[in-house]
Each structure stands twice: as C-alpha cells, then as structure tokens.
Design a protein around this motif. Structure first.
Motif, PDB file in Angstrom:
ATOM      1  N   ARG A  33       0.850  -1.195   0.000  1.00 17.39           N
ATOM      2  CA  ARG A  33       0.000   0.000   0.000  1.00 17.39           C
ATOM      3  C   ARG A  33       0.884   1.242   0.000  1.00 17.39           C
ATOM      4  O   ARG A  33       1.816   1.354   0.782  1.00 17.39           O
ATOM      5  CB  ARG A  33      -0.895   0.001   1.243  1.00 17.39           C
ATOM      6  CG  ARG A  33      -1.815   1.212   1.339  1.00 17.39           C
ATOM      7  CD  ARG A  33      -2.833   1.064   2.471  1.00 17.39           C
ATOM      8  NE  ARG A  33      -3.641  -0.121   2.238  1.00 17.39           N
ATOM      9  CZ  ARG A  33      -3.737  -1.139   3.112  1.00 17.39           C
ATOM     10  NH1 ARG A  33      -3.098  -1.119   4.253  1.00 17.39           N
ATOM     11  NH2 ARG A  33      -4.489  -2.190   2.822  1.00 17.39           N
ATOM     12  N   ARG A  34       0.562   2.150  -0.889  1.00 16.47           N
ATOM     13  CA  ARG A  34       1.236   3.450  -0.933  1.00 16.47           C
ATOM     14  C   ARG A  34       0.321   4.457  -0.251  1.00 16.47           C
ATOM     15  O   ARG A  34      -0.876   4.526  -0.554  1.00 16.47           O
ATOM     16  CB  ARG A  34       1.503   3.866  -2.378  1.00 16.47           C
ATOM     17  CG  ARG A  34       2.326   5.132  -2.500  1.00 16.47           C
ATOM     18  CD  ARG A  34       2.641   5.423  -3.947  1.00 16.47           C
ATOM     19  NE  ARG A  34       1.522   5.988  -4.679  1.00 16.47           N
ATOM     20  CZ  ARG A  34       1.188   7.281  -4.686  1.00 16.47           C
ATOM     21  NH1 ARG A  34       1.880   8.146  -3.988  1.00 16.47           N
ATOM     22  NH2 ARG A  34       0.174   7.701  -5.417  1.00 16.47           N
ATOM     23  N   VAL A  59     -13.907   4.540  -2.423  1.00 21.22           N
ATOM     24  CA  VAL A  59     -13.006   3.465  -2.829  1.00 21.22           C
ATOM     25  C   VAL A  59     -13.346   2.984  -4.231  1.00 21.22           C
ATOM     26  O   VAL A  59     -14.509   2.997  -4.638  1.00 21.22           O
ATOM     27  CB  VAL A  59     -13.059   2.284  -1.821  1.00 21.22           C
ATOM     28  CG1 VAL A  59     -14.427   1.637  -1.792  1.00 21.22           C
ATOM     29  CG2 VAL A  59     -11.975   1.253  -2.100  1.00 21.22           C
ATOM     30  N   ARG A 101      -6.714  -4.773  -6.850  1.00 18.23           N
ATOM     31  CA  ARG A 101      -6.248  -3.418  -6.520  1.00 18.23           C
ATOM     32  C   ARG A 101      -7.421  -2.605  -6.009  1.00 18.23           C
ATOM     33  O   ARG A 101      -8.543  -2.755  -6.498  1.00 18.23           O
ATOM     34  CB  ARG A 101      -5.662  -2.743  -7.747  1.00 18.23           C
ATOM     35  CG  ARG A 101      -4.408  -3.386  -8.254  1.00 18.23           C
ATOM     36  CD  ARG A 101      -3.855  -2.613  -9.433  1.00 18.23           C
ATOM     37  NE  ARG A 101      -2.754  -3.373 -10.028  1.00 18.23           N
ATOM     38  CZ  ARG A 101      -2.313  -3.199 -11.254  1.00 18.23           C
ATOM     39  NH1 ARG A 101      -2.891  -2.292 -12.029  1.00 18.23           N
ATOM     40  NH2 ARG A 101      -1.319  -3.920 -11.716  1.00 18.23           N
ATOM     41  N   TYR A 102      -7.131  -1.746  -5.044  1.00 15.37           N
ATOM     42  CA  TYR A 102      -8.148  -0.791  -4.618  1.00 15.37           C
ATOM     43  C   TYR A 102      -7.494   0.484  -4.117  1.00 15.37           C
ATOM     44  O   TYR A 102      -6.382   0.482  -3.613  1.00 15.37           O
ATOM     45  CB  TYR A 102      -9.113  -1.373  -3.588  1.00 15.37           C
ATOM     46  CG  TYR A 102      -8.514  -1.992  -2.358  1.00 15.37           C
ATOM     47  CD1 TYR A 102      -8.364  -1.249  -1.188  1.00 15.37           C
ATOM     48  CD2 TYR A 102      -8.134  -3.323  -2.341  1.00 15.37           C
ATOM     49  CE1 TYR A 102      -7.842  -1.827  -0.049  1.00 15.37           C
ATOM     50  CE2 TYR A 102      -7.617  -3.911  -1.214  1.00 15.37           C
ATOM     51  CZ  TYR A 102      -7.472  -3.158  -0.061  1.00 15.37           C
ATOM     52  OH  TYR A 102      -6.942  -3.732   1.071  1.00 15.37           O
ATOM     53  N   THR A 103      -8.200   1.590  -4.340  1.00 16.55           N
ATOM     54  CA  THR A 103      -7.714   2.914  -3.980  1.00 16.55           C
ATOM     55  C   THR A 103      -8.758   3.622  -3.129  1.00 16.55           C
ATOM     56  O   THR A 103      -9.919   3.725  -3.530  1.00 16.55           O
ATOM     57  CB  THR A 103      -7.436   3.756  -5.240  1.00 16.55           C
ATOM     58  OG1 THR A 103      -6.452   3.081  -6.036  1.00 16.55           O
ATOM     59  CG2 THR A 103      -6.945   5.140  -4.884  1.00 16.55           C
ATOM     60  N   TRP A 104      -8.322   4.060  -1.956  1.00 11.70           N
ATOM     61  CA  TRP A 104      -9.171   4.882  -1.087  1.00 11.70           C
ATOM     62  C   TRP A 104      -8.783   6.338  -1.280  1.00 11.70           C
ATOM     63  O   TRP A 104      -7.608   6.705  -1.197  1.00 11.70           O
ATOM     64  CB  TRP A 104      -8.985   4.504   0.380  1.00 11.70           C
ATOM     65  CG  TRP A 104      -9.738   3.273   0.764  1.00 11.70           C
ATOM     66  CD1 TRP A 104      -9.248   2.005   0.869  1.00 11.70           C
ATOM     67  CD2 TRP A 104     -11.124   3.202   1.086  1.00 11.70           C
ATOM     68  NE1 TRP A 104     -10.253   1.146   1.238  1.00 11.70           N
ATOM     69  CE2 TRP A 104     -11.417   1.852   1.378  1.00 11.70           C
ATOM     70  CE3 TRP A 104     -12.162   4.137   1.145  1.00 11.70           C
ATOM     71  CZ2 TRP A 104     -12.686   1.423   1.730  1.00 11.70           C
ATOM     72  CZ3 TRP A 104     -13.420   3.709   1.499  1.00 11.70           C
ATOM     73  CH2 TRP A 104     -13.677   2.368   1.786  1.00 11.70           C
ATOM     74  N   ASP A 105      -9.772   7.187  -1.517  1.00  6.93           N
ATOM     75  CA  ASP A 105      -9.625   8.633  -1.622  1.00  6.93           C
ATOM     76  C   ASP A 105     -10.359   9.207  -0.411  1.00  6.93           C
ATOM     77  O   ASP A 105     -11.582   9.107  -0.327  1.00  6.93           O
ATOM     78  CB  ASP A 105     -10.253   9.107  -2.933  1.00  6.93           C
ATOM     79  CG  ASP A 105     -10.109  10.592  -3.151  1.00  6.93           C
ATOM     80  OD1 ASP A 105      -9.585  11.308  -2.270  1.00  6.93           O
ATOM     81  OD2 ASP A 105     -10.545  11.058  -4.223  1.00  6.93           O
ATOM     82  N   LEU A 134      -4.628   9.657  -0.105  1.00 10.52           N
ATOM     83  CA  LEU A 134      -4.800   8.710  -1.181  1.00 10.52           C
ATOM     84  C   LEU A 134      -4.051   7.444  -0.774  1.00 10.52           C
ATOM     85  O   LEU A 134      -2.856   7.489  -0.477  1.00 10.52           O
ATOM     86  CB  LEU A 134      -4.248   9.259  -2.493  1.00 10.52           C
ATOM     87  CG  LEU A 134      -4.549   8.445  -3.734  1.00 10.52           C
ATOM     88  CD1 LEU A 134      -6.055   8.374  -3.984  1.00 10.52           C
ATOM     89  CD2 LEU A 134      -3.834   9.043  -4.943  1.00 10.52           C
ATOM     90  N   ASP A 137      -3.288   3.699  -2.090  1.00  8.81           N
ATOM     91  CA  ASP A 137      -3.314   2.749  -3.216  1.00  8.81           C
ATOM     92  C   ASP A 137      -2.827   1.388  -2.721  1.00  8.81           C
ATOM     93  O   ASP A 137      -1.706   1.281  -2.221  1.00  8.81           O
ATOM     94  CB  ASP A 137      -2.390   3.210  -4.346  1.00  8.81           C
ATOM     95  CG  ASP A 137      -2.970   4.340  -5.143  1.00  8.81           C
ATOM     96  OD1 ASP A 137      -4.184   4.306  -5.433  1.00  8.81           O
ATOM     97  OD2 ASP A 137      -2.218   5.269  -5.495  1.00  8.81           O
ATOM     98  N   THR A 138      -3.657   0.360  -2.902  1.00  8.45           N
ATOM     99  CA  THR A 138      -3.346  -0.976  -2.390  1.00  8.45           C
ATOM    100  C   THR A 138      -3.367  -1.997  -3.514  1.00  8.45           C
ATOM    101  O   THR A 138      -4.260  -1.981  -4.356  1.00  8.45           O
ATOM    102  CB  THR A 138      -4.376  -1.389  -1.315  1.00  8.45           C
ATOM    103  OG1 THR A 138      -4.359  -0.413  -0.265  1.00  8.45           O
ATOM    104  CG2 THR A 138      -4.070  -2.761  -0.755  1.00  8.45           C
ATOM    105  N   THR A 139      -2.389  -2.903  -3.492  1.00 11.38           N
ATOM    106  CA  THR A 139      -2.358  -4.045  -4.404  1.00 11.38           C
ATOM    107  C   THR A 139      -2.227  -5.315  -3.578  1.00 11.38           C
ATOM    108  O   THR A 139      -1.322  -5.435  -2.753  1.00 11.38           O
ATOM    109  CB  THR A 139      -1.182  -3.953  -5.395  1.00 11.38           C
ATOM    110  OG1 THR A 139      -1.320  -2.751  -6.157  1.00 11.38           O
ATOM    111  CG2 THR A 139      -1.159  -5.151  -6.330  1.00 11.38           C
TER     112      THR A 139
END
Length: 144
Positions: free
Chosen positions: A16-17, A111, A122-126, A135, A137-139
């Motif tokens: 996760r970034r 998300v 992959r999923y991205t939470w804003d 932000l 970013d998860t893989t």
C-alpha cells in the motif's frame, strides 16, 4: 466476478502506498492479508486480517487491522463490516471493478476496486475531509 467470497478466500501479499496530499508526506504498508471463514456455523462470512509494517515519515512499526466480509445480495458482492459490527461499505465485483463509499463524519471515504486477474486485486481509497486529504493505493497478490 461470479463468486467474490471464493475469489478472496486465502492469503495475499499486500503493498500500500500512502500519500497525504495536503502535506506531500508519503508512506507505505507491506505485509499479508488473509481472508478466512469466520466460523463453521456462520453465513459464509470471511474474516479479513491484515498484518505488516507501516512506514510513515520517520516512523516504522507493526500495523494490524481486521474487517468482516458477509455475503451480499449476489454471489459477486459482499458487505464489509468493522469488527464491532458497524457497516463499512459494500463491494460488488460482479463486473471487473466497483466503487464504494463510507461517511465517517466529517470525512468522506471513497473506494475503487479492480480485479486485475485471478491473483491480483487493486483498490484505492480517496479520503477527504477538513483534516484529511489522503490517497491510499493498495495491491493484493495471491500467495500460492
């Protein structure tokens, strides 16, 4: 995604970034995520356990979290709950991607999920609010 529960069940690596858009601060989380049956007599729920190391600025340490995923309205969807039973959001991956949201006053969490293939999600939470502009970013990659 014909069966989201079957897709998720098992162990995954997680990367996760983390980005604080307000300050420019960056971080990362790495570890594992395991989706396992909550109990033999439950309704098909999965326990999600995430365990790893978080790096944020000069901090580096252990991090852990947990959610409960329960079967949703179709086999391609599941409802996600916090461990105490409060609802979090719904994930419907009947298609290859899905959007969801959660309001945690005063912050708005949105998300986007994308099933890249049988072994990658992959999923991205804003996250936006008066004190947050994040932000995440998860893989997830399946561990065989």
């Amino acid at each position: 995604m014909p069966d989201l529960r079957a897709y998720l069940e098992g162990s995954w690596s997680v990367e996760r970034r983390l980005l604080d858009r307000a300050t420019g601060a960056e971080g990362a989380f790495t570890g594992t995520v395991t989706f396992s049956a909550l109990s033999a007599d439950d309704d098909g729920a999965l326990d999600q356990r995430e365990d790893g190391t978080v790096r944020w600025g000069t901090h580096e340490g252990h991090a852990f979290r947990e959610y409960v995923w329960r079967p949703g309205a179709s086999p391609g969807s599941m409802d996600v709950f916090f461990p105490d039973g409060r609802p979090f959001h719904t994930v419907d991956l009947t298609g290859a991607s899905a959007d969801g949201s959660h309001w945690c006053s005063p912050d708005d969490y949105r998300v986007h999920y994308e099933a890249v293939g049988p072994d990658e999600l992959r999923y991205t939470w804003d996250v936006r609010g008066p004190a947050k502009d994040l932000l995440l970013d998860t893989t997830l990659r399946r561990i065989h």
